[in-house]
Write a protein that holds these residues in place. Structure first.
Motif, PDB file in Angstrom:
ATOM      1  N   LEU A  12       0.808  -1.225   0.000  1.00 22.15           N
ATOM      2  CA  LEU A  12       0.000   0.000   0.000  1.00 22.15           C
ATOM      3  C   LEU A  12       0.839   1.272   0.000  1.00 22.15           C
ATOM      4  N   CYS A  13       1.647   1.472   1.036  1.00 23.26           N
ATOM      5  CA  CYS A  13       2.301   2.766   1.231  1.00 23.26           C
ATOM      6  C   CYS A  13       3.298   3.094   0.121  1.00 23.26           C
ATOM      7  N   ASP A  14       4.195   2.161  -0.183  1.00 23.29           N
ATOM      8  CA  ASP A  14       5.187   2.431  -1.238  1.00 23.29           C
ATOM      9  C   ASP A  14       4.540   2.642  -2.610  1.00 23.29           C
ATOM     10  N   PRO A  15       3.563   1.809  -3.033  1.00 25.52           N
ATOM     11  CA  PRO A  15       2.922   2.078  -4.327  1.00 25.52           C
ATOM     12  C   PRO A  15       2.175   3.414  -4.363  1.00 25.52           C
ATOM     13  N   VAL A  16       1.516   3.798  -3.263  1.00 34.18           N
ATOM     14  CA  VAL A  16       0.826   5.088  -3.231  1.00 34.18           C
ATOM     15  C   VAL A  16       1.842   6.230  -3.297  1.00 34.18           C
ATOM     16  N   TYR A  17       2.959   6.078  -2.608  1.00 35.43           N
ATOM     17  CA  TYR A  17       4.009   7.097  -2.676  1.00 35.43           C
ATOM     18  C   TYR A  17       4.551   7.213  -4.098  1.00 35.43           C
ATOM     19  N   GLU A  18       4.683   6.084  -4.784  1.00 34.60           N
ATOM     20  CA  GLU A  18       5.128   6.112  -6.183  1.00 34.60           C
ATOM     21  C   GLU A  18       4.109   6.846  -7.056  1.00 34.60           C
ATOM     22  N   TRP A  19       2.819   6.586  -6.826  1.00 34.61           N
ATOM     23  CA  TRP A  19       1.791   7.336  -7.549  1.00 34.61           C
ATOM     24  C   TRP A  19       1.932   8.831  -7.293  1.00 34.61           C
ATOM     25  N   PHE A  20       2.169   9.185  -6.043  1.00 29.71           N
ATOM     26  CA  PHE A  20       2.269  10.602  -5.698  1.00 29.71           C
ATOM     27  C   PHE A  20       3.472  11.251  -6.386  1.00 29.71           C
ATOM     28  N   VAL A  21       4.642  10.599  -6.297  1.00 29.14           N
ATOM     29  CA  VAL A  21       5.849  11.194  -6.876  1.00 29.14           C
ATOM     30  C   VAL A  21       5.700  11.342  -8.387  1.00 29.14           C
ATOM     31  N   SER A  22       5.190  10.315  -9.066  1.00 29.61           N
ATOM     32  CA  SER A  22       5.030  10.414 -10.523  1.00 29.61           C
ATOM     33  C   SER A  22       4.045  11.514 -10.888  1.00 29.61           C
ATOM     34  N   THR A  23       2.960  11.648 -10.111  1.00 30.81           N
ATOM     35  CA  THR A  23       1.979  12.705 -10.381  1.00 30.81           C
ATOM     36  C   THR A  23       2.571  14.074 -10.096  1.00 30.81           C
ATOM     37  N   ALA A  24       3.374  14.196  -9.028  1.00 25.22           N
ATOM     38  CA  ALA A  24       4.001  15.471  -8.698  1.00 25.22           C
ATOM     39  C   ALA A  24       5.017  15.878  -9.756  1.00 25.22           C
ATOM     40  N   ILE A  25       5.712  14.903 -10.318  1.00 27.16           N
ATOM     41  CA  ILE A  25       6.668  15.219 -11.396  1.00 27.16           C
ATOM     42  C   ILE A  25       5.926  15.728 -12.626  1.00 27.16           C
ATOM     43  N   LEU A  26       4.859  15.032 -13.007  1.00 31.07           N
ATOM     44  CA  LEU A  26       4.087  15.453 -14.171  1.00 31.07           C
ATOM     45  C   LEU A  26       3.411  16.804 -13.942  1.00 31.07           C
ATOM     46  N   SER A  27       3.133  17.123 -12.668  1.00 32.29           N
ATOM     47  CA  SER A  27       2.517  18.414 -12.350  1.00 32.29           C
ATOM     48  C   SER A  27       3.537  19.526 -12.219  1.00 32.29           C
ATOM     49  N   GLY A  28       4.829  19.215 -12.309  1.00 31.12           N
ATOM     50  CA  GLY A  28       5.869  20.235 -12.234  1.00 31.12           C
ATOM     51  C   GLY A  28       6.214  20.666 -10.828  1.00 31.12           C
ATOM     52  N   LEU A  29       5.781  19.928  -9.813  1.00 28.30           N
ATOM     53  CA  LEU A  29       6.073  20.316  -8.433  1.00 28.30           C
ATOM     54  C   LEU A  29       7.479  19.912  -8.012  1.00 28.30           C
ATOM     55  N   ILE A  30       7.962  18.796  -8.502  1.00 27.91           N
ATOM     56  CA  ILE A  30       9.315  18.348  -8.184  1.00 27.91           C
ATOM     57  C   ILE A  30       9.985  17.884  -9.475  1.00 27.91           C
ATOM     58  N   GLU A  31      11.299  17.819  -9.430  1.00 32.77           N
ATOM     59  CA  GLU A  31      12.092  17.369 -10.575  1.00 32.77           C
ATOM     60  C   GLU A  31      12.843  16.109 -10.186  1.00 32.77           C
ATOM     61  N   ALA A  32      12.784  15.120 -11.064  1.00 27.35           N
ATOM     62  CA  ALA A  32      13.470  13.846 -10.835  1.00 27.35           C
ATOM     63  C   ALA A  32      13.947  13.317 -12.174  1.00 27.35           C
ATOM     64  N   PRO A  33      15.100  13.794 -12.663  1.00 27.88           N
ATOM     65  CA  PRO A  33      15.600  13.385 -13.980  1.00 27.88           C
ATOM     66  C   PRO A  33      15.755  11.872 -14.099  1.00 27.88           C
ATOM     67  N   GLY A  34      15.256  11.321 -15.210  1.00 23.41           N
ATOM     68  CA  GLY A  34      15.384   9.893 -15.484  1.00 23.41           C
ATOM     69  C   GLY A  34      14.335   9.039 -14.808  1.00 23.41           C
ATOM     70  N   PHE A  35      13.370   9.646 -14.129  1.00 27.33           N
ATOM     71  CA  PHE A  35      12.380   8.868 -13.370  1.00 27.33           C
ATOM     72  C   PHE A  35      11.573   7.959 -14.294  1.00 27.33           C
ATOM     73  N   PHE A  36      11.140   8.469 -15.437  1.00 25.98           N
ATOM     74  CA  PHE A  36      10.292   7.687 -16.338  1.00 25.98           C
ATOM     75  C   PHE A  36      11.096   6.931 -17.395  1.00 25.98           C
ATOM     76  N   GLU A  37      12.391   7.210 -17.486  1.00 25.99           N
ATOM     77  CA  GLU A  37      13.208   6.575 -18.516  1.00 25.99           C
ATOM     78  C   GLU A  37      13.983   5.366 -18.002  1.00 25.99           C
ATOM     79  N   SER A  38      14.442   5.419 -16.757  1.00 26.83           N
ATOM     80  CA  SER A  38      15.317   4.372 -16.233  1.00 26.83           C
ATOM     81  C   SER A  38      14.699   3.743 -14.992  1.00 26.83           C
ATOM     82  N   PRO A  39      14.435   2.428 -15.025  1.00 29.94           N
ATOM     83  CA  PRO A  39      13.918   1.765 -13.814  1.00 29.94           C
ATOM     84  C   PRO A  39      14.848   1.890 -12.622  1.00 29.94           C
ATOM     85  N   ALA A  40      16.171   1.887 -12.872  1.00 31.05           N
ATOM     86  CA  ALA A  40      17.128   2.005 -11.770  1.00 31.05           C
ATOM     87  C   ALA A  40      17.038   3.385 -11.126  1.00 31.05           C
TER      88      ALA A  40
END
Length: 529
Positions: free
Chosen positions: A407-435
């Motif tokens: 529950l917690c880790d997958p929901v946090y992943e949803w949040f981070v990916s949504t925050a990146i797409l919303s421009g709130l945070i930056e995480a280079p390579g998040f959607f390109e590299s699984p590592a």
């Protein structure tokens, strides 16, 4: 005493007939019979023992053993949770020590893989934690607008405890939110197989699985099947587990898995439903016996008809024509030709407490909750009580790891990916590299604080562990009081400086504390000596 010699099976008439015609085949056939006779030596598998003759079992798959019984198990588990004190207390204890008021996240990104400095990593972690906490504390994260994420954790724990599993869907919020993300909690009963899919072997109790047993889709009822008011209770929606284009996870199936290829979860109370109900009935019988034993009724014999009519009681007691009801302090009048009889039912079961405690201990073993913690009664020594708490802590930590993973880790992943797409945070390579994605998603979830039986002893033990390097201030803070040890350290520094300024504490050697208030400098002496 030497063991009894093995007795080989006697050749049958058929064996002897085959031996005369085909000796080699008969020998192979006889050897096979001998091998099968002595293939296993487990006494528990024998069917010729008196204690095991009536024990018939079926070695079914995980789904074959569970799916058909789930509706009855869920209904009975919920009934026990509502009406049985032990079941209700066990559920509350498990929830309080597993998720408590809600697990809070601490971001722990892997700065080595991401190539970030300590300052950059700390800044990113602090910002993401703050944004997540703002989202998690808002009820907009719940599609029903009734609970925040910390409260939803408790709701989901209870749902899985009572029903075996539940489904979390990724939705959009109905109001403005920190990020456009909301959660929808689906109860286990709403995950069911549609009528036209009953013959599909890949649909298991509302879950479509692939050849490897992975859930690929869920069939969700629009309303609970037990909602008698709903007009759409048996309308279905097929929910894909993963997005067809993005591959992102769209649904979380939260349950504890005990066997390979287990499609649905089983209620936590399933192994002890019968014993809980029997103990409930036994307790009710003892309570009723105690109530009846408290009644003392006197029947009065009179020589004339001037008293109360026969069969009538004093005010406060109700009787019918053929019924006499006992009650505390009741006085009944009887006919003149009848004798006086006192009704004082006495019954004392001195074995009740011992029997009740023995059964509750078995219940605690099944649930992973020690007896003392299950009944909230610590009467043993400090060492014994401490050992019980330590054992319980391990069980709670195991359940917490499952909650975090499902529950917690997958929901946090949803949040981070949504925050990146919303421009709130930056995480280079998040959607390109699984590592790199995994490196950005490192977390540590703060558990509920533990029980403290003797604060002095336990804090001294923690201090010794810190001095030896076996533990850290952060670990002790999370275990004892929760919160952020850095924030507590900064607050303690300010408090120390304030107390030093008013001479309530000595200053730390080699450290000049900052004064709590800025004082005016003393006037300089301009006179020459």
């Amino acid at each position: 005493m030497p063991p009894a010699p093995l007795t080989l099976p006697t050749p049958t008439l058929l064996d002897r007939t085959i031996m005369a015609v085909a000796p080699e085949y008969a020998a192979r056939r006889y050897r096979a019979r001998v091998a099968m006779t002595f293939a296993g030596q487990y006494a528990g598998a024998k069917s010729n023992k008196t204690a095991l003759k009536a024990w018939r079992t079926f070695a079914g798959s995980a789904d074959a053993d569970a799916l058909g019984d789930l509706p009855a198990l869920r209904a009975r588990s919920r009934d026990l949770r509502r009406n049985n004190p032990i079941a209700a207390g066990a559920g509350r204890t498990g929830r309080a020590h597993t998720v408590g008021a809600g697990l809070a996240v601490r971001s722990t990104i892997n700065r080595d893989i991401l190539g970030l400095s300590v300052e950059q990593a700390n800044a990113w972690e602090r910002k993401t934690e703050t944004l997540f906490d703002l989202w998690a504390r808002s009820k907009s994260c719940d599609v029903s607008m009734k609970q925040n994420f910390y409260q939803l954790q408790g709701l989901i724990f209870d749902a899985v405890w009572d029903s075996g599993d539940c489904l979390i869907l990724r939705r959009k919020p109905k109001t403005a939110a920190v990020v456009p993300l909301a959660l929808s909690v689906i109860e286990a009963d709403r995950i069911a197989t549609p009528t036209d899919k009953q013959a599909d072997p890949d649909v298991r109790s509302g879950v479509r699985v692939d050849d490897d047993g992975m859930a690929v889709a869920f069939y969700v009822l629009h309303d609970h099947p037990g909602d008698f008011v709903s007009q759409t209770a048996f309308d279905y929606t097929e929910v894909q587990a993963y997005g067809k284009n993005s591959g992102e996870r769209m649904a979380l199936h939260v349950y504890q898995k005990h066997r390979p290829y287990q499609t649905r979860g089983v209620p936590e109370l399933a192994p002890i439903i019968e014993i809980l109900k029997q103990l409930d009935r036994y307790s009710e019988a003892e309570i009723m016996a105690a109530v009846v034993s408290s009644f003392f009724t006197v029947f009065l014999k009179t020589n004339d008809n001037s008293s109360l009519p026969s069969g009538e009681s004093v005010p406060g007691m109700s009787t019918g024509a053929d019924e006499v009801v006992m009650g505390p302090g009741s006085v009944m009048s009887i006919g003149s030709d009848e004798d006086v009889v006192t009704a004082n039912p006495g019954r004392s079961n001195s074995n009740f407490d011992a029997f009740f405690s023995a059964i509750v201990r078995q219940i605690g073993v099944a649930l992973g909750i020690p007896y003392e913690l299950l009944i909230m009664h610590f009467t043993a020594s400090y060492t014994a009580s401490r050992a019980a708490i330590e054992i319980a802590t391990k069980f709670f930590a195991e359940r917490r790891d499952w909650i975090v993973s499902d529950l917690c880790d997958p929901v946090y992943e949803w949040f981070v990916s949504t925050a990146i797409l919303s421009g709130l945070i930056e995480a280079p390579g998040f959607f390109e590299s699984p590592a790199r994605r995994a490196a950005w998603l490192g977390t540590n979830w703060i558990p509920p604080t533990g029980l403290v039986l003797d604060p002095v002893k336990e804090w001294e033990g923690d201090k010794a562990g810190i001095d030896l390097g076996a533990t850290t201030l952060e670990e002790v803070t999370l275990k004892r009081t929760g919160g952020d040890w850095k924030a507590k350290t900064e607050q303690r520094s300010r408090e120390h400086a304030a107390r030093v300024a008013v001479r309530l504490e000595p200053p730390v050697l080699g450290v000049k504390p900052e004064p709590a208030e800025r004082r005016e400098p003393a006037p300089r002496d301009t006179k020459r000596k």
